[in-house]
Design a protein around this motif. Structure first.
Motif, PDB file in Angstrom:
ATOM      1  N   ALA A  40      36.752  58.328  72.508  1.00 51.62           N
ATOM      2  CA  ALA A  40      37.798  57.345  72.214  1.00 51.62           C
ATOM      3  C   ALA A  40      37.427  56.518  70.986  1.00 51.62           C
ATOM      4  O   ALA A  40      38.288  56.106  70.203  1.00 51.62           O
ATOM      5  N   ARG A  41      36.130  56.311  70.799  1.00 53.61           N
ATOM      6  CA  ARG A  41      35.676  55.520  69.650  1.00 53.61           C
ATOM      7  C   ARG A  41      35.596  56.386  68.398  1.00 53.61           C
ATOM      8  O   ARG A  41      36.035  56.009  67.327  1.00 53.61           O
ATOM      9  N   GLY A  42      35.012  57.571  68.549  1.00 55.92           N
ATOM     10  CA  GLY A  42      34.679  58.387  67.381  1.00 55.92           C
ATOM     11  C   GLY A  42      35.860  59.126  66.760  1.00 55.92           C
ATOM     12  O   GLY A  42      35.957  59.228  65.526  1.00 55.92           O
ATOM     13  N   LEU A  43      36.745  59.668  67.593  1.00 55.01           N
ATOM     14  CA  LEU A  43      37.801  60.520  67.029  1.00 55.01           C
ATOM     15  C   LEU A  43      38.706  59.776  66.032  1.00 55.01           C
ATOM     16  O   LEU A  43      38.961  60.287  64.939  1.00 55.01           O
ATOM     17  N   PRO A  44      39.174  58.555  66.381  1.00 52.50           N
ATOM     18  CA  PRO A  44      40.007  57.859  65.381  1.00 52.50           C
ATOM     19  C   PRO A  44      39.243  57.596  64.081  1.00 52.50           C
ATOM     20  O   PRO A  44      39.825  57.638  62.997  1.00 52.50           O
ATOM     21  N   GLN A  45      37.944  57.342  64.198  1.00 52.05           N
ATOM     22  CA  GLN A  45      37.167  57.091  62.974  1.00 52.05           C
ATOM     23  C   GLN A  45      37.058  58.370  62.141  1.00 52.05           C
ATOM     24  O   GLN A  45      37.113  58.329  60.913  1.00 52.05           O
ATOM     25  N   ILE A  46      36.917  59.517  62.803  1.00 52.86           N
ATOM     26  CA  ILE A  46      36.849  60.790  62.066  1.00 52.86           C
ATOM     27  C   ILE A  46      38.162  61.050  61.337  1.00 52.86           C
ATOM     28  O   ILE A  46      38.180  61.506  60.197  1.00 52.86           O
ATOM     29  N   VAL A  47      39.279  60.697  62.015  1.00 55.22           N
ATOM     30  CA  VAL A  47      40.578  60.917  61.374  1.00 55.22           C
ATOM     31  C   VAL A  47      40.688  60.058  60.116  1.00 55.22           C
ATOM     32  O   VAL A  47      41.194  60.508  59.090  1.00 55.22           O
ATOM     33  N   SER A  48      40.184  58.814  60.179  1.00 58.04           N
ATOM     34  CA  SER A  48      40.318  57.996  58.963  1.00 58.04           C
ATOM     35  C   SER A  48      39.230  58.310  57.945  1.00 58.04           C
ATOM     36  O   SER A  48      39.453  58.158  56.753  1.00 58.04           O
ATOM     37  N   ASP A  49      38.083  58.815  58.388  1.00 60.08           N
ATOM     38  CA  ASP A  49      37.054  59.220  57.420  1.00 60.08           C
ATOM     39  C   ASP A  49      36.261  60.402  57.982  1.00 60.08           C
ATOM     40  O   ASP A  49      35.282  60.218  58.718  1.00 60.08           O
ATOM     41  N   PRO A  50      36.676  61.596  57.609  1.00 66.16           N
ATOM     42  CA  PRO A  50      36.051  62.790  58.192  1.00 66.16           C
ATOM     43  C   PRO A  50      34.559  62.909  57.887  1.00 66.16           C
ATOM     44  O   PRO A  50      33.845  63.649  58.557  1.00 66.16           O
ATOM     45  N   SER A  51      34.064  62.160  56.887  1.00 62.49           N
ATOM     46  CA  SER A  51      32.642  62.283  56.566  1.00 62.49           C
ATOM     47  C   SER A  51      31.811  61.153  57.176  1.00 62.49           C
ATOM     48  O   SER A  51      30.648  60.957  56.813  1.00 62.49           O
ATOM     49  N   ASP A  52      32.400  60.426  58.119  1.00 60.28           N
ATOM     50  CA  ASP A  52      31.694  59.326  58.779  1.00 60.28           C
ATOM     51  C   ASP A  52      30.642  59.915  59.740  1.00 60.28           C
ATOM     52  O   ASP A  52      30.962  60.392  60.834  1.00 60.28           O
ATOM     53  N   VAL A  53      29.376  59.838  59.312  1.00 55.44           N
ATOM     54  CA  VAL A  53      28.316  60.508  60.067  1.00 55.44           C
ATOM     55  C   VAL A  53      28.143  59.895  61.453  1.00 55.44           C
ATOM     56  O   VAL A  53      27.930  60.606  62.442  1.00 55.44           O
ATOM     57  N   SER A  54      28.285  58.558  61.546  1.00 55.31           N
ATOM     58  CA  SER A  54      28.021  57.987  62.872  1.00 55.31           C
ATOM     59  C   SER A  54      29.162  58.331  63.834  1.00 55.31           C
ATOM     60  O   SER A  54      28.936  58.578  65.020  1.00 55.31           O
ATOM     61  N   ALA A  55      30.403  58.386  63.325  1.00 51.10           N
ATOM     62  CA  ALA A  55      31.524  58.798  64.192  1.00 51.10           C
ATOM     63  C   ALA A  55      31.339  60.259  64.604  1.00 51.10           C
ATOM     64  O   ALA A  55      31.525  60.623  65.774  1.00 51.10           O
ATOM     65  N   ARG A  56      30.941  61.087  63.639  1.00 46.61           N
ATOM     66  CA  ARG A  56      30.716  62.503  63.942  1.00 46.61           C
ATOM     67  C   ARG A  56      29.598  62.648  64.978  1.00 46.61           C
ATOM     68  O   ARG A  56      29.646  63.510  65.851  1.00 46.61           O
ATOM     69  N   SER A  57      28.613  61.800  64.860  1.00 45.37           N
ATOM     70  CA  SER A  57      27.473  61.839  65.759  1.00 45.37           C
ATOM     71  C   SER A  57      27.898  61.459  67.180  1.00 45.37           C
ATOM     72  O   SER A  57      27.520  62.104  68.157  1.00 45.37           O
ATOM     73  N   ASP A  58      28.732  60.418  67.275  1.00 44.08           N
ATOM     74  CA  ASP A  58      29.288  59.994  68.570  1.00 44.08           C
ATOM     75  C   ASP A  58      30.005  61.159  69.239  1.00 44.08           C
ATOM     76  O   ASP A  58      29.808  61.444  70.423  1.00 44.08           O
ATOM     77  N   VAL A  59      30.863  61.798  68.468  1.00 45.72           N
ATOM     78  CA  VAL A  59      31.709  62.840  69.046  1.00 45.72           C
ATOM     79  C   VAL A  59      30.884  64.081  69.377  1.00 45.72           C
ATOM     80  O   VAL A  59      31.118  64.749  70.389  1.00 45.72           O
ATOM     81  N   LEU A  60      29.879  64.363  68.557  1.00 44.22           N
ATOM     82  CA  LEU A  60      29.037  65.537  68.849  1.00 44.22           C
ATOM     83  C   LEU A  60      28.235  65.305  70.142  1.00 44.22           C
ATOM     84  O   LEU A  60      28.105  66.211  70.966  1.00 44.22           O
ATOM     85  N   GLN A  61      27.753  64.083  70.294  1.00 45.05           N
ATOM     86  CA  GLN A  61      27.052  63.774  71.553  1.00 45.05           C
ATOM     87  C   GLN A  61      28.001  63.868  72.738  1.00 45.05           C
ATOM     88  O   GLN A  61      27.646  64.371  73.806  1.00 45.05           O
ATOM     89  N   ALA A  62      29.233  63.382  72.516  1.00 44.00           N
ATOM     90  CA  ALA A  62      30.242  63.454  73.581  1.00 44.00           C
ATOM     91  C   ALA A  62      30.491  64.915  73.943  1.00 44.00           C
ATOM     92  O   ALA A  62      30.632  65.265  75.119  1.00 44.00           O
ATOM     93  N   ALA A  63      30.539  65.762  72.926  1.00 40.36           N
ATOM     94  CA  ALA A  63      30.791  67.188  73.160  1.00 40.36           C
ATOM     95  C   ALA A  63      29.693  67.770  74.035  1.00 40.36           C
ATOM     96  O   ALA A  63      29.941  68.558  74.951  1.00 40.36           O
ATOM     97  N   TRP A  64      28.460  67.381  73.742  1.00 39.42           N
ATOM     98  CA  TRP A  64      27.327  67.865  74.527  1.00 39.42           C
ATOM     99  C   TRP A  64      27.410  67.356  75.970  1.00 39.42           C
ATOM    100  O   TRP A  64      27.286  68.119  76.937  1.00 39.42           O
ATOM    101  N   LEU A  65      27.658  66.033  76.117  1.00 39.60           N
ATOM    102  CA  LEU A  65      27.752  65.449  77.465  1.00 39.60           C
ATOM    103  C   LEU A  65      28.878  66.113  78.256  1.00 39.60           C
ATOM    104  O   LEU A  65      28.702  66.500  79.413  1.00 39.60           O
ATOM    105  N   ALA A  66      30.018  66.272  77.609  1.00 36.96           N
ATOM    106  CA  ALA A  66      31.171  66.860  78.302  1.00 36.96           C
ATOM    107  C   ALA A  66      30.913  68.333  78.601  1.00 36.96           C
ATOM    108  O   ALA A  66      31.281  68.838  79.663  1.00 36.96           O
TER     109      ALA A  66
END
Ligand code: BEZ
Ligand code: FE
Length: 645
Positions: A210-236
């Motif tokens: 919920a935190r990371g995806l909107p940030q990726i949409v506004s800045d696809p190169s945002d490493v910390s947002a990408r990192s959030d979502v990648l961790q979420a992907a692993w957890l899920a």
């Protein structure tokens, strides 16, 4: 503590569960891929087969150096066994002792398929958020059928999450892949195997998504947002690999496997609707999901998130055919499986219909409820009226839903119908014209006629019939001197046994040489080209008229505008109308069409039937009644009418 002393208010205290973690090593670090060689060696391997979809292969090749002995780039969706066979050949030929799978779900699944067959150790390097690398589950397709199996051999030994590899994942794919991960987390929370460990993993995944995806949409190169979502992907993904999934995964599996729907997009569209379906049966879970998302209502919140992310919201936009929904519902409910709310074919069809249109889930299906209410309002109507109106309501509501009718389209239709009414008068029936051009008149006509197959086919009445035409004697010229090729009509009316029907009323009407009926010509003095005859003792009648020509139906009203707007022509094939009536017989309304005439194949009101196309035979020489004309035509026809009312 004795059982009767247990603190009843805190149910968590009593929770018991089992949790099985997959024995994988997980490396999560930006740039981790540069040290891939170390993980290969840690596995005791020296020869790597690299499976990749192409992207980022160079970075991996560099890291592996001489350890890399072969590459395979043929992975495709749904893991067909033929492709796995090709990769198996590569594995054998290269004598590789380790597989590195670099890419999304398809590539990682291929690595799993190889491991299942050979137990070769795998290192998964995911570049999307599908989570497959965290599960001991493999879906494969053979002969068009998808099967799923679970085995410890399938789980990759090592997973390397390198956020840098995800920076170039296109936004649209990031969104759908991220919602795919969200679906794993959601279904884990209400799974029959749910436990406090996966609950925590799932809730953390939801928060990060919920935190990371909107940030990726506004800045696809945002490493910390990408990192959030990648961790979420692993957890899920870990949740997905640990506990059983419910209706959502079953439905997406069916839509992908049997209807070719794209995986992540389908997850994205379906999730809020399955959540709405399950909401009342799992209120506590929904509350926790809503909290993690930071919204009031979990299904609506997920829908809003997807809209905000620009993700797909309807199965319709993904190309699913509305007519396929019932079969999908049936397939998805063929076998029972655990789900918080009982899974019924009807219920699932509702979910699919809502997902098809993409309306915001209302915590229950709003349109079906409304439809049921309106239908019920006619419950006490007289029986036939009730059937007609209740079905009309269902059909109209379903039409609005299936076409996703907008307010302005609705208003255009209302305006169109209003104009149709306004232009209608005693001599102009635009509503019949509308029914005719939509083929409804011919459908009703076919239904009526198919009940008496031994009789002459009927044909549409059309808007130009005027009740009570002038009675005329046999042999009269109903064209009253109007220009045109003279036509002698000689017809008989018989019953279904061939017995003549005497004293029947036969109304006849047709257009003039220019394609106009008398009622369309205000300057005409009285009826012309229309008459009422009575059959003689032999069931016969004769009269003169003129050869009918093809003509356009009135095109100066809304129906004409509809035909023009849709590129349809306005012409009727040349014909003469007949209405044959006698007490004790079914009234026959029909037309005779001129064989060889124009538009027989494309009559704009769909009125032509083979049995009504007749030879209007060219004639020279003397006429039946001695009338002096050069050339003329003659039509003979026997109408068969049936007894009844
Ligand atoms: C007619 O044949 O008169 C007719 C039938 C349907 C629509 C328009 C005209
Ligand atoms: Fe006509």
């Amino acid at each position: 503590m004795q059982a009767d002393q247990e603190p009843r208010s805190d149910t968590r205290w009593m929770t018991s569960f089992s949790y099985t973690a997959g024995p994988a090593r997980v490396v999560f670090a930006p740039g981790a891929v540069r040290h891939l060689d170390l993980d290969v060696r840690r596995l005791g391997a020296t020869r790597v087969l690299l499976l990749s979809g192409g992207r980022h292969a160079e970075a991996v090749e560099q890291a592996l150096g001489p350890l890399l002995v072969a590459r395979f780039e043929g992975a495709v969706m749904h893991t067909p066994v033929e492709v796995t066979e090709q990769a198996m050949a590569e594995l054998r030929d290269s004598a590789a002792d380790c597989v590195v799978a670099l890419g999304g779900g398809s590539v990682i699944n291929l690595g799993k398929a190889l491991a299942l067959r050979t137990d070769v150790p795998q290192i998964a390097v995911p570049t999307t958020y599908a989570g497959s690398e965290a599960t001991p589950v493999l879906g494969e397709t053979a002969d068009g059928r998808k099967t799923t199996q679970r085995s410890p051999a399938i789980l990759p030994e090592v997973v390397v999450y390198d956020v840098y590899l995800t920076l170039t994942l296109p936004v649209a794919m990031s969104v759908t892949s991220g919602v795919n991960a969200l679906a794993h987390a959601v279904e884990a929370l209400y799974s029959a195997d749910a436990n406090p460990i996966t609950d925590q993993l799932a809730l953390e995944a939801i928060r990060r998504l919920a935190r990371g995806l909107p940030q990726i949409v506004s800045d696809p190169s945002d490493v910390s947002a990408r990192s959030d979502v990648l961790q979420a992907a692993w957890l899920a993904g870990t949740c997905l690999g640990t506990v059983g999934m419910g209706l959502h995964h079953k439905l997406c599996h069916t839509l992908g496997g049997s209807f070719g729907m794209p995986h992540a997009e389908t997850h994205t569209v379906v999730l809020p609707h399955v959540m709405a379906y399950n909401a009342a049966a799992a209120p506590d879970v929904m509350r926790r999901i809503a909290e993690a998302l930071g919204v009031d209502d979990a299904p609506g919140g997920v829908h809003d998130l997807i809209v905000r992310l620009g993700g797909p919201t309807s199965l319709r936009e993904l190309g699913m055919a509305f007519d396929d929904l019932p079969r999908a519902a049936e397939l998805a409910t063929a076998q029972p499986y655990p789900n918080p709310r009982e899974v019924t074919a009807d219920g699932v069809l509702r979910v699919l219909e809502e997902a098809w249109t993409g309306e915001r889930p209302q915590g229950g299906s709003a349109v079906p409820k409304l439809t049921a209410q309106v239908v019920a309002s006619f419950d006490d109507a007289p029986p036939r009226l009730r059937v007609l109106l209740q079905d009309l309501v269902r059909t109209l509501h379903s039409y609005a839903v299936r076409t996703d009718l907008t307010e302005s389209e609705w208003l255009s239709a209302i305006t169109f119908l209003t104009r149709t009414g306004q232009i209608s008068s005693d001599t102009r029936q635009e509503f019949i014209l509308l029914s005719d051009t939509l083929g409804v008149s011919s459908v009703v006509d076919l239904l009526t006629n198919s009940r008496s197959p031994d009789t002459t086919p009927s044909a549409v009445l059309g808007p130009f019939y005027v009740d009570g035409p002038p009675a005329r004697p046999h042999g009269v010229d109903i064209a009253e001197g109007l220009p045109g090729v003279p036509l002698w009509v000689d017809v008989r009316i018989v019953d279904t046994h061939g017995t003549p029907v005497s004293d029947a009323t036969v109304d006849v009407w047709q257009a003039n040489e220019d394609g106009f009926y008398d009622v369309q010509l205000p300057d005409l003095d009285g009826p012309v080209l229309r008459a009422r005859f009575r059959t003689d003792a032999d069931g016969r009648l004769t009269f003169w008229t003129i050869l009918p020509a093809a003509y356009p139906i009135p095109d100066d009203g809304p129906v004409g505008a509809m035909l023009t707007a849709t590129g349809r022509h306005q012409f009727r094939a040349p014909h003469v109308h007949f209405m044959i009536a006698k007490p004790g017989f079914r009234t026959l309304v029909t037309q005779l069409f001129v064989q060889g005439g124009e538009y027989l194949d494309s009559d704009t009101v769909f009125g032509v039937k083979d049995g009504l196309i007749v030879d209007f035979v060219e004639q020279q020489g003397p006429t039946p009644d001695g009338r002096a004309v050069d050339s003329w035509r003659k039509v003979d026809f026997v109408f068969r009418v049936s007894q009844g009312v």
